[in-house]
Design a protein around this motif. Structure first.
Motif, mmCIF file in Angstrom:
data_model
loop_
_atom_site.group_PDB
_atom_site.id
_atom_site.type_symbol
_atom_site.label_atom_id
_atom_site.label_comp_id
_atom_site.label_asym_id
_atom_site.label_seq_id
_atom_site.Cartn_x
_atom_site.Cartn_y
_atom_site.Cartn_z
ATOM 1 N N PRO A 1 1.065 -1.154 -0.114
ATOM 2 C CA PRO A 1 0.237 0.105 0.036
ATOM 3 C C PRO A 1 0.771 1.588 -0.352
ATOM 4 O O PRO A 1 0.232 2.370 -0.204
ATOM 5 N N ASN A 2 2.041 1.369 0.061
ATOM 6 C CA ASN A 2 2.662 2.560 0.700
ATOM 7 C C ASN A 2 4.274 2.531 -0.568
ATOM 8 O O ASN A 2 4.413 1.839 -1.411
ATOM 9 N N ARG A 3 3.447 4.242 -1.168
ATOM 10 C CA ARG A 3 4.585 4.421 -2.470
ATOM 11 C C ARG A 3 5.490 4.097 -1.935
ATOM 12 O O ARG A 3 6.191 3.469 -3.134
ATOM 13 N N CYS A 4 6.838 4.690 -0.807
ATOM 14 C CA CYS A 4 7.938 4.487 -0.866
ATOM 15 C C CYS A 4 8.274 3.098 -0.931
ATOM 16 O O CYS A 4 9.761 3.015 -1.108
ATOM 17 N N ASP A 5 7.959 1.743 -0.756
ATOM 18 C CA ASP A 5 8.054 0.706 -0.979
ATOM 19 C C ASP A 5 8.383 0.597 -1.980
ATOM 20 O O ASP A 5 8.327 -1.033 -2.288
ATOM 21 N N ASN A 6 7.356 1.207 -3.251
ATOM 22 C CA ASN A 6 7.765 -0.039 -4.482
ATOM 23 C C ASN A 6 8.509 1.217 -5.105
ATOM 24 O O ASN A 6 8.190 1.258 -6.739
ATOM 25 N N GLU A 7 9.361 1.661 -4.851
ATOM 26 C CA GLU A 7 10.090 2.723 -6.103
ATOM 27 C C GLU A 7 11.125 2.056 -7.188
ATOM 28 O O GLU A 7 11.475 0.527 -6.431
ATOM 29 N N ALA A 8 11.369 2.352 -8.245
ATOM 30 C CA ALA A 8 12.144 1.420 -9.168
ATOM 31 C C ALA A 8 12.948 3.018 -9.594
ATOM 32 O O ALA A 8 12.056 4.306 -9.703
ATOM 33 N N LEU B 1 10.439 8.855 -3.370
ATOM 34 C CA LEU B 1 9.000 8.830 -2.947
ATOM 35 C C LEU B 1 8.812 9.442 -1.655
ATOM 36 O O LEU B 1 9.042 8.844 -1.201
ATOM 37 N N THR B 2 7.419 9.703 -1.827
ATOM 38 C CA THR B 2 6.683 10.265 -0.575
ATOM 39 C C THR B 2 5.206 9.734 -0.509
ATOM 40 O O THR B 2 4.233 9.272 -1.134
ATOM 41 N N ASN B 3 4.968 9.068 0.793
ATOM 42 C CA ASN B 3 3.445 8.492 1.318
ATOM 43 C C ASN B 3 2.596 9.170 1.246
ATOM 44 O O ASN B 3 1.374 9.511 0.809
ATOM 45 N N TRP B 4 2.956 11.174 1.134
ATOM 46 C CA TRP B 4 1.967 11.845 1.385
ATOM 47 C C TRP B 4 1.198 12.586 0.004
ATOM 48 O O TRP B 4 2.965 12.298 -1.211
ATOM 49 N N GLY B 5 0.405 12.471 -0.660
ATOM 50 C CA GLY B 5 -0.172 12.864 -1.802
ATOM 51 C C GLY B 5 -0.355 11.595 -3.372
ATOM 52 O O GLY B 5 -0.445 10.761 -2.015
ATOM 53 N N THR B 6 -0.181 11.982 -3.970
ATOM 54 C CA THR B 6 -0.048 11.528 -5.600
ATOM 55 C C THR B 6 1.041 11.064 -6.316
ATOM 56 O O THR B 6 0.287 10.905 -7.471
ATOM 57 N N CYS B 7 2.008 12.167 -5.843
ATOM 58 C CA CYS B 7 2.836 11.995 -7.267
ATOM 59 C C CYS B 7 3.608 11.052 -7.690
ATOM 60 O O CYS B 7 4.237 10.151 -6.169
ATOM 61 N N SER B 8 3.629 10.177 -8.210
ATOM 62 C CA SER B 8 4.387 8.752 -8.834
ATOM 63 C C SER B 8 5.571 8.475 -9.406
ATOM 64 O O SER B 8 6.055 7.897 -10.019
ATOM 65 N N LEU B 9 5.821 9.574 -9.909
ATOM 66 C CA LEU B 9 7.375 10.413 -11.255
ATOM 67 C C LEU B 9 8.597 11.655 -10.345
ATOM 68 O O LEU B 9 7.997 12.201 -10.054
ATOM 69 N N PHE B 10 8.864 10.688 -9.741
ATOM 70 C CA PHE B 10 10.346 12.259 -9.475
ATOM 71 C C PHE B 10 11.831 12.335 -10.448
ATOM 72 O O PHE B 10 11.679 10.692 -10.845
ATOM 73 N N CYS B 11 11.633 13.241 -11.163
ATOM 74 C CA CYS B 11 12.771 13.581 -12.149
ATOM 75 C C CYS B 11 14.214 14.708 -11.975
ATOM 76 O O CYS B 11 13.827 15.452 -11.277
#
Length: 290
Positions: A32-39, A214-224
């Motif tokens: 469920p956590n975005r930070c646990d699913n970073e590539a 990335l962060t679990n706060w918010g909805t952003c799924s892409l960081f450049c």
């Protein structure tokens, strides 16, 4: 944010994806956590064509010159529009398709250790081009370097002035609202973590490219992350070596949204747009072969 007719389960910033395959449906629940699913993906771009293109554009542009940053923002916007899975997010174990393509970046009010920062958000449309991005960034930079503050900064300043126990309780409550997509739009209008992509131009402050979480706060799924330009030996098709100026890009993505092939093809599109920058003069929604 664009207002659309919402069905039960939709959020104000995205539509619930109801026809996901079983693998993705289960993935959102198990992880469920975005930070646990970073590539993390690191790419190097040959700047030969892009440098020549920018120099040509600036022959007639003297007011607010075109820069590498403008082209990268435009290329990212066009890539996200043409590759819509990049504009998805997972919240409260559910997958959503974002309603808008929004890219965010920080503007330093002055280049000094003590200078404040401001947040800028670009809302990209299918009919936009590099010219649109250039003009919008000019407006944002002018605004951010004035004495005005964006809405997200104003909200954070307010919490900072409250007694510590009150502000902590309020922020925890807002995090609960965030999980369900109920944070008031006025609080997150310019929040970079409620956008399609956060862009960090480290090259402008003489830093190398690197990983950013990335962060679990918010909805952003892409960081450049944009690194500093540097010379590298490049081999041509005949094996000859030539020193060329290159740029490193670091992309951190939520791997739950798509498979590796989709991401690989998306990165190839991004590199093609930067190495053939004339394509950025076409509307972002216009498809190209790659």
């Amino acid at each position: 944010m664009k207002k659309t007719k919402r069905a039960p389960g939709d959020r104000k910033d995205g539509k619930l994806l109801r026809n996901l395959d079983s693998l993705h449906f289960i993935t959102g629940i198990l992880y469920p956590n975005r930070c646990d699913n970073e590539a993390y993906i690191s790419e190097t771009v040959d700047l030969t064509a892009l440098n020549a293109y920018i120099a040509k554009k600036n022959e007639t542009e003297t007011d607010f010159r075109y820069t590498l940053f403008h082209c990268i923002v435009a290329a990212l916007a066009k890539t996200i529009i043409l590759r819509p899975k990049l504009n998805r997010f997972v919240a409260n174990c559910n997958f959503y398709q974002r309603n808008d393509v929004r890219l965010s970046f920080v503007v330093k009010k002055q280049f000094s250790d003590s200078a404040a920062e401001a947040l800028a958000v670009l809302n990209a449309k299918e009919g936009d081009t590099l010219q649109t991005v250039h003009d919008y960034i000019r407006e944002q930079v002018t605004f951010c370097r004035s004495d005005k503050t964006d809405s997200s900064t104003e909200s954070m300043d307010l919490f900072n002035k409250l007694p510590r126990f009150v502000s902590k309780t309020a922020v925890k409550f807002i995090c609960w609202l965030d999980k369900h997509g109920w944070v008031p739009a006025s609080l997150i209008e310019t929040d970079p973590y409620y956008t399609s992509c956060v862009i960090s131009n480290l090259g402008s402050i003489k830093l190398k490219c690197g990983y950013h979480h990335l962060t679990n706060w918010g909805t952003c799924s892409l960081f450049c992350v944009i690194g500093e330009k540097k010379l590298r030996p490049i081999h041509d098709e005949n094996g000859a070596v030539e020193m060329r100026e290159t740029l490193d890009l670091g992309l951190t993505i939520d791997e739950r949204l798509a498979d590796g092939y989709y991401y690989s093809k998306s990165v190839r599109l991004l590199k093609k747009l930067l190495q053939e920058p004339e394509l950025l003069e076409k509307p972002f929604g216009e498809k190209i072969e790659f």
